[in-house]
Design an enzyme around this catalytic site. Sequence first.
Site, PDB file in Angstrom:
ATOM      1  CG  ASP A  54      37.347  32.576  41.056  1.00 57.19           C
ATOM      2  OD1 ASP A  54      38.801  32.283  40.878  1.00 57.19           O
ATOM      3  OD2 ASP A  54      36.589  32.434  40.226  1.00 57.19           O
ATOM      4  CG  ASP A  93      38.924  36.031  41.920  1.00 62.19           C
ATOM      5  OD1 ASP A  93      38.957  37.054  41.409  1.00 62.19           O
ATOM      6  OD2 ASP A  93      39.175  35.114  41.889  1.00 62.19           O
ATOM      7  CE  LYS A 122      41.227  38.406  40.358  1.00 65.12           C
ATOM      8  NZ  LYS A 122      40.787  37.081  39.738  1.00 65.12           N
ATOM      9  CD  GLU A 124      37.898  34.512  35.823  1.00 67.90           C
ATOM     10  OE1 GLU A 124      37.350  34.589  34.826  1.00 67.90           O
ATOM     11  OE2 GLU A 124      37.770  33.631  36.608  1.00 67.90           O
ATOM     12  CD  GLU A 191      44.845  32.771  34.941  1.00 66.47           C
ATOM     13  OE1 GLU A 191      43.577  33.699  35.868  1.00 66.47           O
ATOM     14  OE2 GLU A 191      44.914  31.742  35.358  1.00 66.47           O
TER      15      GLU A 191
HETATM   16  O1  KIV Z   1      41.545  32.656  41.839  1.00 63.35           O
HETATM   17  C1  KIV Z   1      42.873  33.233  41.629  1.00 63.35           C
HETATM   18  O2  KIV Z   1      43.883  32.889  42.577  1.00 63.35           O
HETATM   19  C2  KIV Z   1      43.080  34.192  40.656  1.00 63.35           C
HETATM   20  C3  KIV Z   1      44.360  34.533  40.255  1.00 63.35           C
HETATM   21  C4  KIV Z   1      44.736  32.548  39.690  1.00 63.35           C
HETATM   22  C5  KIV Z   1      45.276  35.415  39.604  1.00 63.35           C
HETATM   23  O3  KIV Z   1      41.859  35.002  40.256  1.00 63.35           O
END
Ligand code: KIV
Length: 275
Positions: A54, A93, A122, A124, A191
Site C-alpha cells: 500500500d 497488502d 499481508k 498490519e 518494519e
Molecule cells: O507497503 C509497503 O510497501 C510495505 C513495505 C514497506 C514492507 O509494507
Amino acid sequence: MYPNPRPTGERPLTVQDFRKMRDAGEKVACLTAYDASFARLADAAGVEIVLVGDSLGMVVHGQGTTVGVSNEDIVYHCRAVATGLSRAFLMADMPFLSFATRDAAIRSAQDLMQRGGAKMVKLEGGAIQADIVEFLTARGVPVCAHLGLQPQLIHKLGGFKVQGRDEALAAQMREDARVLEQAGADMLLIECVPSGLAGDITAAAGVPVIGIGAGPATDAQILVMHDILGVSRGRVPRFVKNYLSGRDDIEAAMRAYVEEVKSGAYPAPEHGFGD
Ligand code: KIV
C-alpha cells in the site's frame, strides 16, 4: 487465468520454498513493484518475493500516507504485476480497515487472490489480528503478519518512528509475533525495529521473517522499489540504499540489491537501528 507471458523454464516459487530457504540459511530478496514492466525487471533480476504494497499510495499516487489506498487499488496494481512475474512470489497488502471484520477480510483476500493473482496477503497489526489471521489461514489464504512500524497507524503514531526501543513495547512485539504465528501466519514482516529485537523475533519464529529497517538477522529483506532506484525525494529512511547510483540500468540495480541481500552485504550496520 493468469497466463505467463515470459516462460523462463524456472518454476514459480512457493511458500514452501521460503521455509526451505530459511532452514538452509539462504536469505530471501524481496522488493515492491506496482506495474508489469518493473515487475518483469525485478523477476529477471532474481527478486524472489514481489509485494504490491500500500506504499503505492505514496510512491505511485503521491499521497502523504497509505491510509487512502483501497482494495480496488491493490487489485488493479496486482493484476498488472502478476503479468510480469515468472518465478517471483506475489504478495499483496490488505489496505487500511479492509480486514477490520472477518467478512471484510475474507472479501478483501478473495479479491486480491482471485482477481489480483496474489499468492499471499499481508496485514498490519499485532496480536489483535490473531482472530483474522486464523480465520483467513484456516480457509486457505496464506498470510504475512506485519509488525513493528505499521504505516496504516500513522494518525495514531503521529509519524514514522522506530518501534520497540522501549522494553515493554519490545516484549509486546515478541509476544505478538508468537501469537500471530500460532494463529497460522505463514510469514512475519517487521518494519523499523532495533536490530537486536528483530534478531530475537527471527530466532524465536518458526516461519520466515522479512525485515525492513530491522537489521541483518531476518531471513529476508524488503525495500520499496522507488527507494532502491533513488526516485524518492526528500529525507529517506536510514535503511534505504540507492542501487541505481553508479549503474545505468534498472535491472542491474535490482540485481545488485538481490546479490547484496543474498551475500549479507545489505543491510550494513549503518542501515540498522540500535536499541
Ligand atoms: O507497503 C509497503 O510497501 C510495505 C513495505 C514497506 C514492507 O509494507
